[in-house]
Write an enzyme that holds these catalytic residues in place. Structure first.
Site: not given
Length: 147
Positions: A110, A127
Site C-alpha cells: 500500500d 483497492d
C-alpha cells in the site's frame, strides 16, 4: 459470451499490470509528500484497515479460495456476468494483484496516504479499482430498478 470474456480479461490484465507497475515504482524508492497526501510504503498484512491480520499466511490461501469460488459462481450466472464483465475484470484484477503481493512481499503493498483534513488508511491502485468496480455494479443495479 466470448466478447464478455474478452472485456473481463482486458479489464483484469489492465488493472493487474498497472497496479503491479505502480507497486514496482514504490518498491524501488518513489516517494512523494504534500499537504494533502503522501506516497509512502506500507505492507498491509490484513485486509481493509489491517483487519484479519491475525490470520497470518492463512489469509492468502483463504483469499485464493474465495476468488475461485466467486469465479465459479459468477460464470454460472451468465447474464449477470455478461452485463458487468468489465466491472468484474477490474474487481478480480485488483484482488489478484493484491493476493500476489501477499506471496511475494508477505503483505499487500500500500502507498497512498491521505492526510488532509483527516487521516485515512493507506491504500493502493488495486483497492481503488476494486471500489470502482463495486461502485459500477451498485450504480447499475440502482439504475435498473428505477426503470
Amino acid at each position: 459470451m466470448k466478447k464478455s470474456f474478452w472485456l473481463f480479461g482486458a479489464g483484469f490484465v489492465l488493472v493487474f499490470c498497472l497496479d503491479q507497475w505502480i507497486k514496482y515504482l514504490i518498491l524501488t524508492g518513489f516517494r512523494y509528500q504534500s499537504e494533502m497526501l503522501s506516497i509512502i510504503l506500507v505492507y498491509n498484512r490484513g485486509v481493509a484497515f489491517s483487519m484479519l491480520s491475525f490470520l497470518g499466511d492463512f489469509l492468502k490461501y483463504l483469499q485464493i479460495f474465495l476468488v475461485i469460488l466467486m469465479w465459479f459462481l459468477l460464470v454460472r450466472q451468465r447474464e449477470f456476468f455478461v452485463r458487468n464483465d468489465y466491472a468484474f475484470g477490474m474487481i478480480f484484477g485488483g484482488g489478484c494483484s493484491n493476493i500476489l503481493d501477499r506471496f511475494i512481499h508477505g503483505g499487500v503493498v500500500d502507498y497512498v496516504y491521505w492526510h488532509y483534513g483527516f487521516e485515512f488508511a493507506v491504500f493502493n491502485f488495486a483497492d481503488v479499482m476494486i471500489d470502482v468496480g463495486v461502485g459500477i455494479l451498485i450504480l447499475k443495479m440502482l439504475l435498473s430498478k428505477t426503470k
